[in-house]
Write a protein that holds these residues in place. Structure first.
Motif, mmCIF file in Angstrom:
data_model
loop_
_atom_site.group_PDB
_atom_site.id
_atom_site.type_symbol
_atom_site.label_atom_id
_atom_site.label_comp_id
_atom_site.label_asym_id
_atom_site.label_seq_id
_atom_site.Cartn_x
_atom_site.Cartn_y
_atom_site.Cartn_z
ATOM 1 N N TRP A 219 0.830 -1.335 -0.065
ATOM 2 C CA TRP A 219 0.170 -0.095 -0.055
ATOM 3 C C TRP A 219 0.978 1.447 0.096
ATOM 4 O O TRP A 219 0.481 2.326 -0.764
ATOM 5 C CB TRP A 219 -1.042 -0.064 1.290
ATOM 6 C CG TRP A 219 -1.756 0.965 1.421
ATOM 7 C CD1 TRP A 219 -3.206 1.342 0.835
ATOM 8 C CD2 TRP A 219 -1.747 2.277 2.077
ATOM 9 N NE1 TRP A 219 -3.661 2.361 1.175
ATOM 10 C CE2 TRP A 219 -3.074 3.072 1.813
ATOM 11 C CE3 TRP A 219 -0.621 2.689 2.858
ATOM 12 C CZ2 TRP A 219 -3.054 4.182 2.594
ATOM 13 C CZ3 TRP A 219 -0.633 4.054 3.289
ATOM 14 C CH2 TRP A 219 -2.069 4.879 3.294
ATOM 15 N N MET A 220 1.741 1.179 0.859
ATOM 16 C CA MET A 220 2.930 2.149 0.679
ATOM 17 C C MET A 220 3.552 2.590 -0.555
ATOM 18 O O MET A 220 3.854 3.437 -1.230
ATOM 19 C CB MET A 220 3.993 1.999 1.969
ATOM 20 C CG MET A 220 3.372 2.024 3.359
ATOM 21 S SD MET A 220 4.693 1.770 4.482
ATOM 22 C CE MET A 220 3.792 0.724 5.782
ATOM 23 N N ARG A 221 3.917 1.402 -1.187
ATOM 24 C CA ARG A 221 4.634 1.614 -2.469
ATOM 25 C C ARG A 221 3.864 2.057 -3.650
ATOM 26 O O ARG A 221 4.226 2.684 -4.685
ATOM 27 C CB ARG A 221 4.715 0.129 -2.926
ATOM 28 C CG ARG A 221 6.376 -0.449 -2.410
ATOM 29 C CD ARG A 221 6.816 -1.389 -3.262
ATOM 30 N NE ARG A 221 8.228 -1.889 -2.614
ATOM 31 C CZ ARG A 221 8.163 -2.868 -1.720
ATOM 32 N NH1 ARG A 221 7.322 -3.646 -1.446
ATOM 33 N NH2 ARG A 221 9.584 -3.265 -1.366
ATOM 34 N N LYS A 222 2.438 1.864 -3.571
ATOM 35 C CA LYS A 222 1.443 2.448 -4.413
ATOM 36 C C LYS A 222 1.548 4.166 -4.265
ATOM 37 O O LYS A 222 1.299 4.714 -5.290
ATOM 38 C CB LYS A 222 0.144 2.202 -4.239
ATOM 39 C CG LYS A 222 -0.122 0.586 -4.613
ATOM 40 C CD LYS A 222 -1.744 0.106 -4.540
ATOM 41 C CE LYS A 222 -1.665 -1.247 -4.846
ATOM 42 N NZ LYS A 222 -3.155 -1.769 -4.802
ATOM 43 N N ALA A 223 1.708 4.442 -3.061
ATOM 44 C CA ALA A 223 1.570 5.807 -2.911
ATOM 45 C C ALA A 223 3.095 6.628 -3.341
ATOM 46 O O ALA A 223 2.709 7.437 -4.257
ATOM 47 C CB ALA A 223 1.812 6.322 -1.644
ATOM 48 N N ALA A 224 3.982 5.679 -3.337
ATOM 49 C CA ALA A 224 5.433 6.227 -4.000
ATOM 50 C C ALA A 224 5.239 6.358 -5.565
ATOM 51 O O ALA A 224 5.681 7.105 -6.452
ATOM 52 C CB ALA A 224 6.551 5.507 -3.568
#
Length: 579
Positions: free
Chosen positions: A449-454
């Motif tokens: 989920w964090m990677r999607k933000a990046a």
């Protein structure tokens, strides 16, 4: 200055970072706006009054500060005590996400006041989940309304965080009741004059209970019995504390006259499961307390820095400038504001996962909430201590003087990392219990989920983002590697290695997750500006997320090294401490 509920930022976080799916946005705005009015107009003005007055104790009675009873009546009559409780029990039936935002407000306005309904929320959840139909019928509606507040009676003089050492006894009478005898300490709102009755939830042991935590049961022990007589329990004293002076922290004695009458909640010797229903609700709420106090400290420091004039800022025409114009003060203020925003988003994410667990997503959402709860509690309260300390620093010498209120916020915040499970315990819980959920898949899903933000930052390509995408990707890489290290240590039967890195691991998790949340905020703000919206707050949200990424998220690599390579200190700790 007095506290002002940051309703626009709360709503923006709910809508664009977390996802406000369970309630109409207009309804959410109306509820939070009214809650903000109560917080700022009714509860906040009592904060300094309560800190100075304290809670006088005489003849077994506690007197709350002036205005406390009237404010509590306004609070309960408005239905604010049971926002997320089921309508069948008199509650509003609203999502935890809305309740979370309101909980932040109550505690930002007045932490000592907010503690009373916070504990009642935990009591409501424990009784609703584990209580008998008779107990629910007799007590739940009163708890939901706030007419009868609840407490948690866990800690004993010889048993702080180690519940295996509990000695309080519960002897069955034969009529469905139990005689409770023993002593408890650190009981928040164990005695007060806000209500005629107080519902104590008490951990105790049966005579034939197994040793350790497997032999603990939970009991409902009211101050006033159903027939109107006083139960055999009393407040034996109150603590004189560093902070939260207006919240009575009581020592409780049960059974001076043979035993207080109590009723079993759940099953005998299964009280730990019931207790954790209370504790998990309380741990998220304590994280929200941290957000509220950090927000209050940030508001106070910013207002002071904009008024206080010292020195001439670079390029300024006037002889003296507001200290908010100096870069080092700006750094402190931005650290306070960005840290608070990150902690808020993490707590709201946790509340949203709890809401989702009651819907079609079910168990995966509950696992996500379980993973995030120790992070929300510890990360937000650690930041509250840091932010309130910075608030004192921004005030300079006046911050060390009580009249500004900055010192009170710092004193009040200090307990947050200690009660409802110390932050060290939260770190152990995250590493030893929550990280291994589903073989690590729950944690990996959150990292994804964090990677999607990046990825969203890179795709948007907004020049205003600066190095945000790169710093967030670096942080996620550090978290991913540290997660692999912790899981490998647990699988290799090296728990001491994993636990040695537990605290920096939790900090790393919260730091990176906070960065991802602020990245989502920046993405939403950027999209709004591109769509033609002229709200200047959008540019501010982007700048705040960029500051977090380029100035705070850079600590991720060092935290990774502490997790991966720093655990060797356990081999030589005794030697080093003996020097």
């Amino acid at each position: 200055m007095s506290y002002r509920a940051p309703v626009p930022e709360m709503l923006f976080t709910l809508r664009h970072v977390v996802g406000l799916d369970a309630v109409d946005p207009d309804d959410a705005e109306a509820i939070l706006t009214e809650a903000g009015r109560i917080a700022a107009g009714v509860i906040a003005p009592l904060n300094r009054v309560g800190d100075r007055h304290g809670t006088p104790f005489a003849d077994g009675r506690v007197t709350t500060p002036p205005g406390w009873r009237e404010a509590y009546r306004t609070f309960t009559e408005g239905g604010w005590n049971g926002l997320s409780a089921e309508a069948d029990h008199g509650g509003q039936g609203l999502p935890k996400l809305i309740e979370a935002a309101c909980t932040e407000m109550w505690n930002g306005a007045n932490l000592a006041f907010g503690l009373c309904p916070l504990l009642t929320q935990g009591g409501i959840e424990a009784l609703a989940a584990h209580g008998s139909d008779d107990l629910k019928a007799r007590y739940l509606e009163k708890l939901v309304s706030g007419e009868w507040p609840a407490t948690m009676n866990l800690t004993e003089p010889q048993a702080g965080s180690d519940l295996a050492l509990l000695r309080t006894r519960a002897v069955p009478v034969g009529d469905g009741t139990y005689r409770i005898t023993g002593n408890k300490i650190y009981i928040t709102y164990g005695e007060h004059d806000l209500a005629e009755n107080i519902v104590h939830l008490v951990l105790a042991r049966l005579p034939d209970a197994p040793a350790g935590t497997r032999g603990i049961s939970l009991f409902l022990v009211p101050k006033v019995l159903p027939d109107g007589t006083r139960n055999d329990l009393r407040c034996s004293g109150i603590e004189h504390k560093l902070g939260i002076h207006a919240s009575p922290t009581c020592s409780m004695a049960f059974g001076d006259q043979g035993g207080a009458t109590g009723w079993l909640i759940g099953q005998e010797n299964k009280g730990l499961a019931c207790m954790f229903t209370m504790m998990n609700a309380a741990r998220l709420n304590v994280g929200l307390q941290g957000v509220g106090v950090a927000e209050a400290a940030t508001q106070r420091a910013l207002a002071y820095a904009q008024e206080r004039r010292q020195g001439r800022a670079i390029g300024a025409a006037e002889a003296t400038s507001p200290i908010a114009a100096h870069p080092d003060v700006q750094r402190m203020l931005l650290t306070m504001k960005a840290s608070t925003a990150a902690a808020r988003a993490i707590c709201y994410l946790t509340a949203a996962a709890l809401d989702a667990s009651k819907g079609p997503e079910g168990q995966p959402a509950l696992d996500r909430a379980s993973l995030l709860t120790p992070v929300a509690k510890a990360f937000a309260t650690d930041l509250a201590n840091e932010v309130t300390s910075l608030g004192v620093q921004v005030h300079g010498g006046m911050g060390f003087v009580e009249e500004t209120g900055a010192a009170q916020l710092m004193r009040d915040a200090r307990i947050l990392g200690i009660y409802e499970g110390t932050n060290g315990i939260q770190a152990i819980d995250l590493t030893a219990r929550k990280l291994p959920l589903n073989g690590g898949a729950t944690a990996r899903s959150q990292i994804a989920w964090m990677r999607k933000a990046a990825e969203g930052l890179l795709k948007a390509g907004d020049p205003a983002f600066g190095q945000m995408a790169a710093r967030l990707r670096d942080g996620i890489g550090s978290l991913d590697r540290a997660t692999s290290h912790q899981l490998a240590a647990l699988r290799s039967n090296r728990p001491e290695t994993a636990l040695a890195g537990a605290t920096p691991y939790l900090r790393l998790f919260g730091l990176v997750l906070g960065g991802a949340c602020l990245a989502r905020s920046a993405l939403a703000a950027s999209a709004a500006l591109k769509a033609g919206e002229t709200d200047p707050a959008h540019a501010g949200r982007i700048a705040l997320a960029r500051f977090y990424a380029e100035n705070l998220l850079t600590a991720a690599e060092g935290l990774e090294q502490s997790v991966v390579a720093g655990g060797a200190f356990t081999d030589d700790a005794a030697l080093a401490l003996a020097v």
